[in-house]
Write an enzyme that holds these catalytic residues in place. Structure first.
Site, PDB file in Angstrom:
ATOM      1  NE  ARG A 103      15.296  59.472  54.281  1.00 25.73           N
ATOM      2  CZ  ARG A 103      14.847  58.298  55.050  1.00 25.73           C
ATOM      3  NH1 ARG A 103      14.650  57.440  54.102  1.00 25.73           N
ATOM      4  NH2 ARG A 103      14.573  58.258  56.352  1.00 25.73           N
ATOM      5  CG  HIS A 130      17.835  58.036  60.332  1.00 26.96           C
ATOM      6  ND1 HIS A 130      17.127  58.899  60.035  1.00 26.96           N
ATOM      7  CD2 HIS A 130      17.247  56.803  59.892  1.00 26.96           C
ATOM      8  CE1 HIS A 130      16.020  58.188  59.654  1.00 26.96           C
ATOM      9  NE2 HIS A 130      15.968  57.032  59.373  1.00 26.96           N
ATOM     10  CD  GLN A 133      14.927  54.671  62.608  1.00 27.27           C
ATOM     11  OE1 GLN A 133      14.413  54.952  61.577  1.00 27.27           O
ATOM     12  NE2 GLN A 133      14.002  53.741  63.441  1.00 27.27           N
ATOM     13  CG  ASP A 225      20.650  50.253  58.830  1.00 23.72           C
ATOM     14  OD1 ASP A 225      19.416  49.914  58.461  1.00 23.72           O
ATOM     15  OD2 ASP A 225      21.043  51.337  58.999  1.00 23.72           O
ATOM     16  CB  CYS A 265      15.761  52.079  61.475  1.00 23.01           C
ATOM     17  SG  CYS A 265      17.281  51.693  60.430  1.00 23.01           S
ATOM     18  NE  ARG A 293      11.648  57.799  62.622  1.00 25.70           N
ATOM     19  CZ  ARG A 293      12.011  57.941  61.181  1.00 25.70           C
ATOM     20  NH1 ARG A 293      12.429  56.388  60.468  1.00 25.70           N
ATOM     21  NH2 ARG A 293      12.410  58.933  60.436  1.00 25.70           N
TER      22      ARG A 293
END
Ligand code: CP
Ligand code: NVA
Length: 308
Positions: A103, A130, A133, A225, A265, A293
């Protein structure tokens, strides 16, 4: 050639569909012997330049449940923090590990890791993508509606990493995605150009508007988000002003289909991008999505570390 997961585009429609089928399969049969030992003796490294709860824990648990182990690599205490190059670190870690989840900030940095590593590199979130996700998102939609093909959805908010991966997911899996952002916060131009190509390959439809109400009209899933992503902390106040009218609340959600679900998310900020009523309401699928996830990550690990 080493297979990486830098974004969803690199999977193609078939690769993404296979990943989704595998995620469903491992979710349905989590304790089956073929999965319990599938990654025995294998180690996933995990490197975070940004905070994480879900990604870190779900990857670690996924490795454990598949018979392998995960190792958190501290950016501060490793020689990376003292200036050792990505190239040398990638080559060294490739001698110890079976995969590396990262990440970080710039996508170019992730590409540099992938260029020098001889083990799979998995994007655990970058400034532009991402992907893991979005796989969890597809799994959640498929569970709710029995298919992803042709399902309509709206993404309301910032044209950010999450939006980009959703656009790629929708394009590749034949969904109808409407993205609504304030002016000036549209998805990245290069990602949008690539998404148009992916729509041609995968049969999806992706449109962008500045009108959240129009985007949400009749859709089966409404996604939002955070307005300020990690690394944009100083822009928080300005963004809160610029995103006025983009909160997903009961009024906005009322324009969606009767069986529409709300998705996020996480982490979520009630009172900003989503109202508390929607976040904690009956239509909210956010914790199913968070659970997924884990299953999505297992599919990613099985595909990249042992080839499915
Ligand atoms: N959604 C997500 O990636 O959560 P974390 O930042 O907690 O990993
Ligand atoms: N767009 C958010 C997602 C967090 C999971 C960020 O990058 O901070």
């Amino acid at each position: 050639m080493t297979r990486h997961l830098l974004d969803l585009a690199c999977l193609g429609p078939r690769g993404l569909a296979d990943l989704l089928l595998l995620a469903e399969e491992v979710k349905t049969h989590p304790r089956e012997a073929r999965y319990a030992d599938a990654l025995k003796g294998r180690t996933l490294g995990m490197l975070f330049h940004k905070a994480s709860t879900r990604t870190r824990i779900s990857f670690e648990v996924a490795m454990n449940q598949l018979g392998g182990s995960a190792l958190l690599i501290s950016t501060k205490d490793s020689q990376l923090g003292r200036g050792e190059s990505v190239a040398d670190t990638a080559r060294t870690l490739s001698r110890y590990l079976d995969g590396l989840m990262i990440r970080t900030f710039e996508d170019e940095r992730l590409a540099e890791w992938a260029e020098h590593a001889t083990i799979p590199i998995i994007n655990g979130l970058t400034d532009l993508h991402h992907p893991c996700q979005a796989v969890a998102y597809l799994l959640t939609v498929k569970e709710r509606f029995g298919t992803v093909q042709g399902v309509s959805m709206a993404y309301v908010g910032d044209g950010n990493n999450v939006a980009h991966s959703l656009m790629e997911a929708a394009a590749l899996s034949g969904m109808d995605l409407r993205v609504a952002t304030p002016q000036g916060y549209e998805p990245d131009a290069e990602v949008s150009r690539r998404v148009r190509e992916l729509c041609a390959e995968g049969g999806g439809r992706v449109t962008v508007t500045t009108d959240p109400k129009a985007a949400v009209d009749g859709v089966r899933a409404v996604y939002t988000d955070v307005w300020a992503s990690m690394g944009q902390e100083e822009e928080k106040a300005r963004r809160e002003r610029d995103f006025a009218g983009f909160q997903v609340d009961d009024t906005l959600l009322a324009g969606a289909a009767g069986d529409a679900i709300f998705m996020h998310c996480l982490p979520a900020y009630r009172g900003l991008e989503v109202s508390a009523g929607v976040m904690d309401g009956l239509r909210s699928a956010v914790f199913d999505q968070a659970e997924n996830r884990l299953h999505a990550q297992k599919a990613v690990l099985l595909t990249l570390l042992v080839g499915g």
